[in-house]
Design an enzyme around this catalytic site. Structure first.
Site, mmCIF file in Angstrom:
data_model
loop_
_atom_site.group_PDB
_atom_site.id
_atom_site.type_symbol
_atom_site.label_atom_id
_atom_site.label_comp_id
_atom_site.label_asym_id
_atom_site.label_seq_id
_atom_site.Cartn_x
_atom_site.Cartn_y
_atom_site.Cartn_z
ATOM 1 N NE ARG A 189 60.824 -9.891 -20.384
ATOM 2 C CZ ARG A 189 60.933 -11.045 -19.725
ATOM 3 N NH1 ARG A 189 59.829 -11.714 -19.378
ATOM 4 N NH2 ARG A 189 62.119 -11.542 -19.427
ATOM 5 C CE1 TYR A 247 66.568 -4.042 -13.380
ATOM 6 C CE2 TYR A 247 66.953 -6.365 -13.786
ATOM 7 C CZ TYR A 247 66.382 -5.171 -14.139
ATOM 8 O OH TYR A 247 65.617 -5.092 -15.275
ATOM 9 N NE ARG A 278 61.606 -7.009 -17.108
ATOM 10 C CZ ARG A 278 61.344 -8.273 -16.768
ATOM 11 N NH1 ARG A 278 60.229 -8.568 -16.118
ATOM 12 N NH2 ARG A 278 62.195 -9.244 -17.062
ATOM 13 C CG HIS A 329 65.922 -11.913 -15.850
ATOM 14 N ND1 HIS A 329 66.483 -10.973 -15.017
ATOM 15 C CD2 HIS A 329 65.250 -11.203 -16.802
ATOM 16 C CE1 HIS A 329 66.175 -9.766 -15.440
ATOM 17 N NE2 HIS A 329 65.421 -9.875 -16.516
ATOM 18 C CG HIS A 387 62.130 -2.674 -19.815
ATOM 19 N ND1 HIS A 387 61.343 -3.767 -20.117
ATOM 20 C CD2 HIS A 387 63.369 -3.175 -19.576
ATOM 21 C CE1 HIS A 387 62.080 -4.870 -20.074
ATOM 22 N NE2 HIS A 387 63.315 -4.532 -19.738
ATOM 23 C CE LYS A 425 62.518 -10.827 -23.643
ATOM 24 N NZ LYS A 425 63.905 -10.302 -23.653
#
Length: 298
Positions: A149, A279, A247, A270, A244, A173
């Site tokens: 990110r 995806y 990404r 994730h 993004h 995150k």
């Protein structure tokens, strides 16, 4: 002056300490709960325990009337559901009125991505004869090679990357660490930037950040978005390209080449495999290749 709310303060601490929520997530949760508290006040509801199912339905109707998007409504309801779950778990209230209310389903849009020839065109654009150009090339190569990110990219320090092993330590995150591979092209671009450009941006600086702006300070995520916008103007594609998008491109190209979904999940950072599954769309080029390779009359 806002009224003192011990429940909200405690919930904020729970999000920060137990859930490792990012500042952005924390800000959204608190704002969503404060907005709901204003709605409660308009109905004369003086405590969270007084909220009932019909009040929640009324709030949903109000959000729709105010023409919030489905995505925003879903986020607001998710924030409130989590808050009431916390209040119930801590025995501050007996029932959770949000349990019985379903939120509007969000249409999942396929992520925008670049085809291999488009990303190659983008990566060739920075001017390698200038320090800024070398930096920009290293940024673009790193984004595409790692799938990180943009906030993870600008948070990198010099000691976050190991060019000998070709890995970068990324803080994702929820303050979760992960190692991501960089690939030969990104490693070369990073070496060129560090050896030939970084010190020129600020030779006297002790700044530990990997990517610097023209003043020798840590580059911001907004600056990365601006530099991508600058190069996209010279691309032949009409797609809207952001950090993004790169990404998305990283994940799409890996999966189209046969990469394992779980491995891509780990690389992207994730938590849930369901986030990565978006995806698994197949590009038209990939469909054409499969058809030609396997159909007996192709």
């Amino acid at each position: 002056m806002e009224p003192y709310d011990p429940y909200l303060i405690e919930f904020q601490g729970y999000l920060q300490i137990e859930k490792n929520a990012s500042p952005h997530t924390l800000k959204n949760y608190i704002r969503d709960i404060k907005d709901f508290r204003l709605y409660m006040a308009s109905l004369g509801l003086t405590s969270y325990e007084k909220v009932e199912y019909l009040h929640v339905r009324g709030y949903l109707a109000l959000l729709n009337k105010m023409e919030y998007t489905r995505k925003t409504i879903s986020r607001k309801m998710s924030s409130l559901r989590a808050f009431y779950r916390f209040l119930t778990r801590e025995n501050y209230i007996q029932t959770n009125p949000f349990q019985m209310v379903s939120t509007p389903k969000i249409e999942k849009k396929l992520p925008q991505f670049l085809y291999p020839e488009e990303i190659e065109e983008l990566l060739r654009l920075p001017d390698r004869s200038s320090p800024i150009g070398l930096r920009d090339r290293a940024i673009l190569e790193t984004l595409y090679a790692s799938g990180m990110r943009v906030n993870e990219l600008v948070s990198l320090d010099l000691d976050s990357i190991d060019l000998m092993t070709g890995n970068a330590l990324v803080f994702g995150k929820g303050a979760k660490e992960r190692y991501v591979p960089l690939g030969t092209y990104a490693i070369k671009a990073l070496k060129d930037y560090i050896n030939n450009a970084r010190t020129k941006l600020n030779p006297l600086s002790h700044e530990k950040a990997l990517f610097l702006n023209r003043y020798g300070k840590r580059l911001s995520d907004r600056s990365v978005r601006r530099l991508i916008d600058k190069y996209v103007r010279y691309l032949s594609t009409v797609k809207k390209v952001s950090p993004h998008t790169i990404r998305h491109t990283f994940a799409t190209h890996l999966l189209n080449a046969g990469a394992d979904l779980r491995a891509v999940q780990e690389l992207l950072g994730h938590v849930n495999i369901s986030t990565t599954q978006i995806y698994t769309h197949v590009t038209k080029d990939r469909l054409q290749t499969i058809y030609k390779n396997f159909h007996p009359r192709a």
